[in-house]
Design an enzyme around this catalytic site. Structure first.
Site, PDB file in Angstrom:
ATOM      1  N   LEU A  53      20.089   8.022 -46.156  1.00  0.00           N
ATOM      2  CA  LEU A  53      19.915   9.205 -45.144  1.00  0.00           C
ATOM      3  C   LEU A  53      19.304   8.523 -43.885  1.00  0.00           C
ATOM      4  O   LEU A  53      18.538   7.718 -43.343  1.00  0.00           O
ATOM      5  CB  LEU A  53      19.008  10.094 -45.796  1.00  0.00           C
ATOM      6  CG  LEU A  53      19.290  10.635 -47.285  1.00  0.00           C
ATOM      7  CD1 LEU A  53      18.226  11.678 -47.662  1.00  0.00           C
ATOM      8  CD2 LEU A  53      20.682  11.252 -47.304  1.00  0.00           C
ATOM      9  N   HIS A  57      21.693  13.519 -41.582  1.00  0.00           N
ATOM     10  CA  HIS A  57      21.452  14.189 -42.887  1.00  0.00           C
ATOM     11  C   HIS A  57      20.250  15.108 -42.682  1.00  0.00           C
ATOM     12  O   HIS A  57      20.329  16.112 -43.398  1.00  0.00           O
ATOM     13  CB  HIS A  57      21.187  12.942 -43.855  1.00  0.00           C
ATOM     14  CG  HIS A  57      22.412  12.382 -44.335  1.00  0.00           C
ATOM     15  ND1 HIS A  57      22.202  10.979 -44.120  1.00  0.00           N
ATOM     16  CD2 HIS A  57      23.331  12.576 -44.765  1.00  0.00           C
ATOM     17  CE1 HIS A  57      23.389  10.448 -44.386  1.00  0.00           C
ATOM     18  NE2 HIS A  57      24.238  11.337 -44.901  1.00  0.00           N
ATOM     19  N   GLN A  81      35.781   9.490 -54.931  1.00  0.00           N
ATOM     20  CA  GLN A  81      36.316   9.732 -53.769  1.00  0.00           C
ATOM     21  C   GLN A  81      36.629   8.139 -53.003  1.00  0.00           C
ATOM     22  O   GLN A  81      37.137   8.378 -51.646  1.00  0.00           O
ATOM     23  CB  GLN A  81      35.451  10.473 -52.666  1.00  0.00           C
ATOM     24  CG  GLN A  81      34.093   9.989 -52.318  1.00  0.00           C
ATOM     25  CD  GLN A  81      33.332  11.145 -51.485  1.00  0.00           C
ATOM     26  OE1 GLN A  81      32.780  11.872 -52.303  1.00  0.00           O
ATOM     27  NE2 GLN A  81      33.135  11.075 -50.443  1.00  0.00           N
ATOM     28  N   GLY A 167      28.138  18.300 -42.471  1.00  0.00           N
ATOM     29  CA  GLY A 167      28.142  17.891 -40.907  1.00  0.00           C
ATOM     30  C   GLY A 167      29.537  17.891 -40.386  1.00  0.00           C
ATOM     31  O   GLY A 167      30.314  17.564 -41.030  1.00  0.00           O
ATOM     32  N   ASP A 170      32.054  14.977 -40.180  1.00  0.00           N
ATOM     33  CA  ASP A 170      33.204  14.756 -41.173  1.00  0.00           C
ATOM     34  C   ASP A 170      33.824  16.119 -41.011  1.00  0.00           C
ATOM     35  O   ASP A 170      33.933  16.764 -42.076  1.00  0.00           O
ATOM     36  CB  ASP A 170      32.753  14.509 -42.474  1.00  0.00           C
ATOM     37  CG  ASP A 170      31.956  13.158 -42.708  1.00  0.00           C
ATOM     38  OD1 ASP A 170      32.382  12.189 -42.775  1.00  0.00           O
ATOM     39  OD2 ASP A 170      30.724  13.308 -42.476  1.00  0.00           O
ATOM     40  N   GLN A 173      36.614  16.668 -43.393  1.00  0.00           N
ATOM     41  CA  GLN A 173      35.993  17.295 -44.695  1.00  0.00           C
ATOM     42  C   GLN A 173      35.449  18.505 -44.874  1.00  0.00           C
ATOM     43  O   GLN A 173      35.520  19.329 -45.552  1.00  0.00           O
ATOM     44  CB  GLN A 173      34.882  16.196 -44.986  1.00  0.00           C
ATOM     45  CG  GLN A 173      33.820  16.394 -46.340  1.00  0.00           C
ATOM     46  CD  GLN A 173      33.009  15.187 -46.444  1.00  0.00           C
ATOM     47  OE1 GLN A 173      33.351  14.261 -47.113  1.00  0.00           O
ATOM     48  NE2 GLN A 173      31.654  15.453 -46.077  1.00  0.00           N
ATOM     49  N   ARG A 207      27.395   4.138 -42.722  1.00  0.00           N
ATOM     50  CA  ARG A 207      28.295   2.965 -42.516  1.00  0.00           C
ATOM     51  C   ARG A 207      27.787   2.297 -41.175  1.00  0.00           C
ATOM     52  O   ARG A 207      28.562   0.966 -41.112  1.00  0.00           O
ATOM     53  CB  ARG A 207      29.534   3.312 -42.671  1.00  0.00           C
ATOM     54  CG  ARG A 207      30.057   3.642 -44.177  1.00  0.00           C
ATOM     55  CD  ARG A 207      31.430   4.034 -44.177  1.00  0.00           C
ATOM     56  NE  ARG A 207      31.981   4.059 -45.454  1.00  0.00           N
ATOM     57  CZ  ARG A 207      32.419   5.152 -46.229  1.00  0.00           C
ATOM     58  NH1 ARG A 207      32.309   6.267 -45.528  1.00  0.00           N
ATOM     59  NH2 ARG A 207      32.733   5.336 -47.262  1.00  0.00           N
TER      60      ARG A 207
HETATM   61  P1  AMP Z   1      27.411  11.265 -46.324  1.00  0.00           P
HETATM   62  O1  AMP Z   1      26.218  11.055 -46.974  1.00  0.00           O
HETATM   63  O2  AMP Z   1      27.943  10.488 -45.352  1.00  0.00           O
HETATM   64  O3  AMP Z   1      28.571  11.659 -47.524  1.00  0.00           O
HETATM   65  O4  AMP Z   1      27.221  12.650 -45.409  1.00  0.00           O
HETATM   66  C1  AMP Z   1      26.711  13.657 -46.269  1.00  0.00           C
HETATM   67  C2  AMP Z   1      26.496  14.990 -45.500  1.00  0.00           C
HETATM   68  O5  AMP Z   1      25.945  14.525 -43.849  1.00  0.00           O
HETATM   69  C3  AMP Z   1      28.120  15.444 -44.739  1.00  0.00           C
HETATM   70  O6  AMP Z   1      28.028  16.792 -44.895  1.00  0.00           O
HETATM   71  C4  AMP Z   1      28.206  14.861 -43.476  1.00  0.00           C
HETATM   72  O7  AMP Z   1      29.242  15.393 -42.742  1.00  0.00           O
HETATM   73  C5  AMP Z   1      26.635  15.068 -42.928  1.00  0.00           C
HETATM   74  N1  AMP Z   1      26.494  14.010 -41.805  1.00  0.00           N
HETATM   75  C6  AMP Z   1      26.788  12.579 -41.870  1.00  0.00           C
HETATM   76  N2  AMP Z   1      26.432  11.976 -40.564  1.00  0.00           N
HETATM   77  C7  AMP Z   1      26.141  13.055 -39.915  1.00  0.00           C
HETATM   78  C8  AMP Z   1      25.909  13.129 -38.368  1.00  0.00           C
HETATM   79  N3  AMP Z   1      25.641  12.097 -37.696  1.00  0.00           N
HETATM   80  N4  AMP Z   1      25.613  14.491 -37.860  1.00  0.00           N
HETATM   81  C9  AMP Z   1      25.631  15.569 -38.661  1.00  0.00           C
HETATM   82  N5  AMP Z   1      26.017  15.462 -39.889  1.00  0.00           N
HETATM   83  C10 AMP Z   1      26.150  14.271 -40.560  1.00  0.00           C
END
Ligand code: AMP
Length: 302
Positions: A53, A57, A81, A167, A170, A173, A207
């Site tokens: 995180l 997040h 996925q 977020g 993505d 998504q 990433r």
């Molecule tokens: P992930 O852990 O990458 O699968 O992301 C989980 C959630 O966090 C998803 O809804 C992403 O779109 C959101 N998220 C990831 N990075 C960001 C960011 N920089 N700004 C806003 N939301 C984010």
């Protein structure tokens, strides 16, 4: 006190505490936690994540707190996925750190199921998504949105939250989730949060940990190129020229393979060739071993 998370194997009843943050391992534990909140008349927000995180997040958690009385975050690196050649095995994992960050952001519970709990032996169901899932990342990661739809549907049905927060980082998504939630009549409100960025504009991402120092210094050019092109497009610039300009700029900055740079309708994600209504500029490109994605709004002037 620094919260810590214990491994699931030493957790006979499934619920552990990281400081004041309960860690739930099974769907039964999740449901009984949500049921306890419901008995108190409280509303519930769900924030699904894959962990590692960062402040992006945590922004979702804060938004969840504005939208509901209680927030449960899930951390689950979802195997369905990822394609076999992708980074499932090396995806960063740090449950103790995640639990501490969630507690400090005011999250009320962490749901961290095992792969076997989510996909028991004999699991045989898939979800097929179309519409906004077509093209863009859907072309380059063809397994991804079906896997996302599967795990998010399961999380929705397991937690039955009032609202779930995702977020715009993505963006495709988010549009896919909105569509299948509507199509399947899942009674969960889907909320989006604008992308949280580093000071130099790079979208925060788990990433980004794959970037070397030199790559990290070059990576913000993706957002700069998109932002400049979005302003030009909003002012009436020609679409093909703007997209070619972005490609040139990010290649110059050291991005290798460019998966796509496209302009799409902001809601349906259908391709557009002019900015007559709100649109979205989306890109995915490789910087070293990291596949970076970003997107920005394009709002027609006037
Ligand atoms: P992930 O852990 O990458 O699968 O992301 C989980 C959630 O966090 C998803 O809804 C992403 O779109 C959101 N998220 C990831 N990075 C960001 C960011 N920089 N700004 C806003 N939301 C984010």
């Amino acid at each position: 006190m620094t919260p810590t998370a214990a491994p699931s194997s030493s957790n006979p009843i499934g619920t552990l505490s990281a400081g004041t943050l309960p860690i739930l391992r099974t769907v039964e534990d999740l449901r009984s936690q949500v049921a306890a909140w419901r008995r108190e008349g409280l509303t519930v927000a769900l924030v699904p994540t894959m962990g590692a995180l960062h402040d992006g997040h945590l922004g979702l958690i804060r938004r969840g707190r504005e939208l509901a009385d209680r927030v449960v975050a899930s951390v689950f690196v979802n195997p369905t996925q990822f394609a076999p050649h992708e980074d499932f095995d090396r995806y960063p994992r740090d449950e103790g750190g995640d639990a501490a960050k969630l507690a400090s952001a005011g999250c009320h519970a962490l749901y961290a199921p095992t792969v076997r709990a989510m996909y028991p032996q004999g699991f045989a169901t898939a979800i097929s998504v179309g519409g906004p899932a077509e093209g863009l990342c859907g072309t380059f990661r063809p397994q991804m949105f079906g896997g996302v739809a599967l795990v998010v549907t399961k999380l929705f049905l397991q937690a039955l939250p009032d609202v779930a927060v995702f977020g715009e980082k993505d963006y495709q998504q988010l549009m896919v989730i909105r569509r299948f939630t509507r199509d399947l009549d899942i009674p969960v409100r889907v909320e989006g949060l604008p992308t949280v960025r580093e000071a130099d504009g790079l979208a925060m991402s788990s990433r980004n940990a794959y970037l070397s120092a030199d790559e990290r210094a070059r990576a913000p050019e993706l957002n700069r190129a998109l932002t400049a092109a979005a302003a030009a497009l909003a002012a009436g610039a020609e679409v093909d020229g703007a997209l070619t300009g972005i490609r040139g700029r990010i290649a110059e900055a050291g991005f290798g393979t460019i998966d796509y740079v496209e302009l799409r309708d902001a809601e349906t994600l259908e391709p557009v060739t002019a900015v007559a209504r709100p649109a979205r500029l989306l890109a995915a490109a490789w910087m070293g071993k990291a596949r970076l994605i970003d997107n920005v709004p394009v709002i027609p002037a006037g």
